[in-house]
Structure formats: C-alpha cells, structure tokens
Design an enzyme around this catalytic site. Structure first.
Site, mmCIF file in Angstrom:
data_model
loop_
_atom_site.group_PDB
_atom_site.id
_atom_site.type_symbol
_atom_site.label_atom_id
_atom_site.label_comp_id
_atom_site.label_asym_id
_atom_site.label_seq_id
_atom_site.Cartn_x
_atom_site.Cartn_y
_atom_site.Cartn_z
ATOM 1 N N ASP A 23 0.853 -1.186 0.000
ATOM 2 C CA ASP A 23 0.000 0.000 0.000
ATOM 3 C C ASP A 23 0.884 1.229 0.000
ATOM 4 O O ASP A 23 1.733 1.392 0.873
ATOM 5 C CB ASP A 23 -0.884 0.006 1.257
ATOM 6 C CG ASP A 23 -1.737 1.262 1.327
ATOM 7 O OD1 ASP A 23 -2.683 1.363 0.521
ATOM 8 O OD2 ASP A 23 -1.454 2.159 2.153
ATOM 9 N N TYR A 43 2.448 10.132 -0.227
ATOM 10 C CA TYR A 43 3.554 9.683 0.638
ATOM 11 C C TYR A 43 4.910 10.011 0.004
ATOM 12 O O TYR A 43 5.941 9.892 0.660
ATOM 13 C CB TYR A 43 3.509 8.159 0.887
ATOM 14 C CG TYR A 43 2.257 7.614 1.530
ATOM 15 C CD1 TYR A 43 1.329 8.445 2.152
ATOM 16 C CD2 TYR A 43 1.986 6.249 1.537
ATOM 17 C CE1 TYR A 43 0.173 7.933 2.734
ATOM 18 C CE2 TYR A 43 0.847 5.730 2.121
ATOM 19 C CZ TYR A 43 -0.061 6.572 2.709
ATOM 20 O OH TYR A 43 -1.199 6.050 3.278
ATOM 21 N N LYS A 82 -2.749 5.648 -4.095
ATOM 22 C CA LYS A 82 -3.894 6.551 -3.891
ATOM 23 C C LYS A 82 -3.647 7.880 -4.587
ATOM 24 O O LYS A 82 -2.512 8.372 -4.620
ATOM 25 C CB LYS A 82 -4.117 6.815 -2.396
ATOM 26 C CG LYS A 82 -4.038 5.567 -1.530
ATOM 27 C CD LYS A 82 -4.341 5.852 -0.075
ATOM 28 C CE LYS A 82 -3.970 4.657 0.788
ATOM 29 N NZ LYS A 82 -2.532 4.584 1.136
ATOM 30 N N HIS A 115 -7.752 9.133 -2.083
ATOM 31 C CA HIS A 115 -7.180 9.112 -0.727
ATOM 32 C C HIS A 115 -8.148 9.661 0.328
ATOM 33 O O HIS A 115 -8.153 9.192 1.467
ATOM 34 C CB HIS A 115 -5.881 9.934 -0.732
ATOM 35 C CG HIS A 115 -4.902 9.567 0.333
ATOM 36 N ND1 HIS A 115 -3.547 9.563 0.136
ATOM 37 C CD2 HIS A 115 -5.072 9.189 1.621
ATOM 38 C CE1 HIS A 115 -2.927 9.193 1.250
ATOM 39 N NE2 HIS A 115 -3.836 8.973 2.174
HETATM 40 N N1 LIG Z 1 -5.605 5.970 3.939
HETATM 41 C C1 LIG Z 1 -5.061 6.694 4.894
HETATM 42 O O1 LIG Z 1 -5.452 7.850 5.132
HETATM 43 C C2 LIG Z 1 -3.968 6.114 5.725
HETATM 44 C C3 LIG Z 1 -3.569 6.758 6.909
HETATM 45 C C4 LIG Z 1 -2.557 6.167 7.669
HETATM 46 C C5 LIG Z 1 -1.949 4.985 7.257
HETATM 47 N N2 LIG Z 1 -2.357 4.393 6.081
HETATM 48 C C6 LIG Z 1 -1.741 3.137 5.609
HETATM 49 O O2 LIG Z 1 -1.823 2.148 6.640
HETATM 50 C C7 LIG Z 1 -0.535 1.630 6.931
HETATM 51 C C8 LIG Z 1 -0.445 1.255 8.382
HETATM 52 O O3 LIG Z 1 -0.928 2.296 9.223
HETATM 53 P P1 LIG Z 1 -0.076 2.998 10.388
HETATM 54 O O4 LIG Z 1 1.343 3.051 10.038
HETATM 55 O O5 LIG Z 1 -0.791 4.259 10.712
HETATM 56 O O6 LIG Z 1 -0.295 2.062 11.661
HETATM 57 P P2 LIG Z 1 0.004 0.573 12.120
HETATM 58 O O7 LIG Z 1 0.429 -0.297 11.017
HETATM 59 O O8 LIG Z 1 -1.162 0.189 12.961
HETATM 60 O O9 LIG Z 1 1.226 0.780 13.139
HETATM 61 C C9 LIG Z 1 2.489 1.187 12.720
HETATM 62 C C10 LIG Z 1 3.260 1.682 13.939
HETATM 63 O O10 LIG Z 1 3.355 0.656 14.926
HETATM 64 C C11 LIG Z 1 4.714 0.223 15.070
HETATM 65 N N3 LIG Z 1 4.674 -1.249 15.030
HETATM 66 C C12 LIG Z 1 4.553 -2.039 13.939
HETATM 67 N N4 LIG Z 1 4.499 -3.338 14.306
HETATM 68 C C13 LIG Z 1 4.590 -3.356 15.650
HETATM 69 C C14 LIG Z 1 4.592 -4.409 16.593
HETATM 70 N N5 LIG Z 1 4.485 -5.684 16.214
HETATM 71 N N6 LIG Z 1 4.695 -4.089 17.915
HETATM 72 C C15 LIG Z 1 4.793 -2.805 18.289
HETATM 73 N N7 LIG Z 1 4.797 -1.759 17.442
HETATM 74 C C16 LIG Z 1 4.686 -2.039 16.127
HETATM 75 C C17 LIG Z 1 5.478 0.849 13.912
HETATM 76 O O11 LIG Z 1 6.764 1.239 14.305
HETATM 77 P P3 LIG Z 1 8.077 0.666 13.514
HETATM 78 O O12 LIG Z 1 7.902 0.993 12.064
HETATM 79 O O13 LIG Z 1 9.194 1.414 14.179
HETATM 80 O O14 LIG Z 1 8.093 -0.814 13.805
HETATM 81 C C18 LIG Z 1 4.656 2.116 13.603
HETATM 82 O O15 LIG Z 1 4.989 3.181 14.470
HETATM 83 C C19 LIG Z 1 0.427 2.739 6.486
HETATM 84 O O16 LIG Z 1 1.706 2.224 6.185
HETATM 85 C C20 LIG Z 1 -0.264 3.282 5.258
HETATM 86 O O17 LIG Z 1 0.047 2.437 4.152
HETATM 87 C C21 LIG Z 1 -3.354 4.940 5.323
#
Ligand SMILES: NC(=O)c1ccc[n+]([C@@H]2O[C@H](COP(=O)([O-])OP(=O)(O)OC[C@H]3O[C@@H](n4cnc5c(N)ncnc54)[C@H](OP(=O)(O)O)[C@@H]3O)[C@@H](O)[C@H]2O)c1
Length: 261
Positions: A13, A18, A43, A76
């Site tokens: 994704d 980004y 997106k 998006h």
């Molecule tokens: N459509 C939208 O508006 C939108 C908005 C936000 C995100 N997204 C997409 O969704 C994806 C994921 O969302 P997100 O990054 O917000 O949140 P997430 O995947 O829920 O969490 C990521 C965060 O948690 C940490 N993490 C990952 N695995 C872990 C584990 N097993 N234990 C503890 N901490 C952990 C990561 O740090 P480290 O990297 O340091 O491990 C990072 O800070 C993004 O990459 C993006 O592609 C889309």
C-alpha cells in the site's frame, strides 16, 4: 520492503502523497517477485482531483512505481469543499478500470455521507474503502454500510499504531485486554489485533520498518481467537479517531503538488 516481500507479504500500500512511490518501485524490482504475485495499490491525492488531472496522476504513479497496471487505485480522501471534483476524480478511476489500466478502484476515508453521495452517481461500486480501524476506533456503522454494498473494509493503522505515534491517551499496544488475550496464545498484542481483523473478514495493512516486527506481524496464521475473545476486543471501541476528521480536509490546508514522474 525487501524484508517484507521475503517474509511473504504480497500487498503493498502506498500513495502519491507519501512521495515514496519511486522507492517502492525500486524495492519491488530489487525483490524480484513476479509481478502477478504482487498486489500493488496506491492513492490519488486531493490536489490531483478532477477528471483529467486524475487520469494524469495515474501515469505519474505508474511510472514512478515502474508498473503498467495497478491492482487497486483509491481516492485518498473525499474533498467535502469540492465534492464535484472528487466525483470527477472517481469518474476517471472508472475510465482507468474500463481501459484495463487498473484492476480495481476504490476510496479511502469516505464516511457514510460521502460514500452514499458517491454511490448515488457512480457506475462502479468501490471495491474497497480504506479506513482507520483498530480496537480503539472501529467504525462499525460504516463497516455495516460496506457489508450491505459489497465494499471490502481495508483497515489502516490496523494495530493502532496511530495511538502510539500520535501520543494518544491510550496506546493499543499496552491494552490490558489485548495483552491478556496475547498471553493466552503466546502471541503479542499486535498479533492479536491482526488476527481479530482477519477473523472479522477485514483486510489489514500493518506497517513496520523493523525486520523483527515485520516477521511478527506476518506470524498470525497459526492461532484462532474464540468468539469470547473477539467480543472482548470488539468491546474496546472508544469511538475516538486518531487520524484527521475527514470533513476537515481542504485543499487550502492539505493541498500539495504531486511531482511528475
Ligand atoms: N488511507 C489513509 O489515510 C492512511 C492513513 C494512515 C496509514 N495508512 C496506511 O496504513 C498503513 C499502516 O498504518 P499505520 O502506520 O498508521 O499504523 P500501524 O500499522 O497500525 O502501526 C504502525 C506503527 O506501529 C509500530 N509497530 C509495527 N508493528 C509493531 C509491533 N508488532 N509491535 C509494536 N509496534 C509495532 C510501527 O513502528 P516501527 O515501524 O518502528 O516498527 C509504527 O509506528 C500505512 O503504512 C499506510 O500504508 C493509510
């Protein structure tokens, strides 16, 4: 990216906003996985909404990613102050779908009102609405609309990362209920949250830059949560959004130029 692909992840994704599509494309090429085994989604950013601009932004994204065809292309965000342009952007996605440039089209962060307004005029029902879903923010009413209309829910921040990096009051990773369930299965809170999504039939797109967490987040296919455990996680919803209110997104505040390929 290479670590993730070697671990077994196949859905990537990204988003024009980004500003990493070129690096993502490089990572894909370096990993050497056959293109038809990957699912690449990106997106369109709000600054490129409108029929012609959205057709052009597909070319920008595809060139940066180094692919001919995308598996999924999303809008998006809805742009409430210029919803006509949002609809024109979606019409461009329908054209790209008809032309075979994308295999599926969808939206992200569309709350019920905007989803209904889109559905009223669209010829193609979005395949996906990518929205914030984690135990503390579940959007069950919106997920109900998805189920009725055959739209897949794709959960962003699926392990509640946003509760951590946004410094919210409660961090999902420290939740006592999740940690207790995790202990029962000899898993982590993150793995329990991912299992919860999978068993509920949602697509989840966790992110990590750390190889050990990338592996941990993939190691979720050898255990099963009970109905009681699923219910206990469902009961953690606080109704508090971590991301920006979709209604607050305006071109003035969030507009940014998306570079040419
Ligand atoms: N459509 C939208 O508006 C939108 C908005 C936000 C995100 N997204 C997409 O969704 C994806 C994921 O969302 P997100 O990054 O917000 O949140 P997430 O995947 O829920 O969490 C990521 C965060 O948690 C940490 N993490 C990952 N695995 C872990 C584990 N097993 N234990 C503890 N901490 C952990 C990561 O740090 P480290 O990297 O340091 O491990 C990072 O800070 C993004 O990459 C993006 O592609 C889309």
């Amino acid at each position: 990216m290479e670590v993730a692909l070697k671990t077994g992840y196949r859905l990537i994704d990204t988003a024009a906003a980004y500003l990493n599509e070129r690096e993502v494309g490089e990572g894909i090429r370096r990993a050497g996985i056959p293109r038809d085994e990957l699912f690449i989604e990106t997106k369109v950013w709000i600054s490129d909404y409108g029929y012609d601009a959205t057709l052009h932004t597909f070319d920008k994204s595809a060139r940066k990613l180094g692919v001919e065809q995308l598996d999924l292309l999303l809008l998006h965000q809805p742009l409430p102050s210029a919803f006509d342009r949002t609809l024109e952007a979606y019409r461009a996605l329908e054209t790209l779908l008809a032309d075979g440039r994308v295999r599926a089209i969808g939206v992200s962060n569309f709350m019920p009102e905007y989803l209904q307004r889109l559905l009223a005029v669209a010829s193609v029902v979005p395949a996906v609405n990518q929205i914030e879903v984690h135990p503390y923010f579940q959007q069950t009413a919106l997920q109900g609309v998805h189920a009725q209309r055959g739209i897949a829910t794709q959960a962003w921040s699926p392990i509640g990362g946003i509760t951590s990096y946004r410094g919210m009051e409660k961090r999902s990773f420290d939740d006592p209920t999740l940690l207790a369930i995790a202990r029962q299965h000899d898993k982590s809170a993150a793995q329990v949250m991912l299992r919860w999504h999978l068993q509920a039939g949602r697509c989840a797109i966790p992110k990590s830059v750390k190889p050990e967490r990338i592996a941990e987040n993939f190691d979720v296919f050898d255990f099963q949560l009970s109905n009681d455990e699923m219910g206990a996680i469902d009961a953690l919803d606080t109704g508090v959004r971590g991301g920006p209110e979709p209604d607050s997104i305006t071109l003035e505040q969030y507009g940014r130029s998306i570079p040419e390929a």
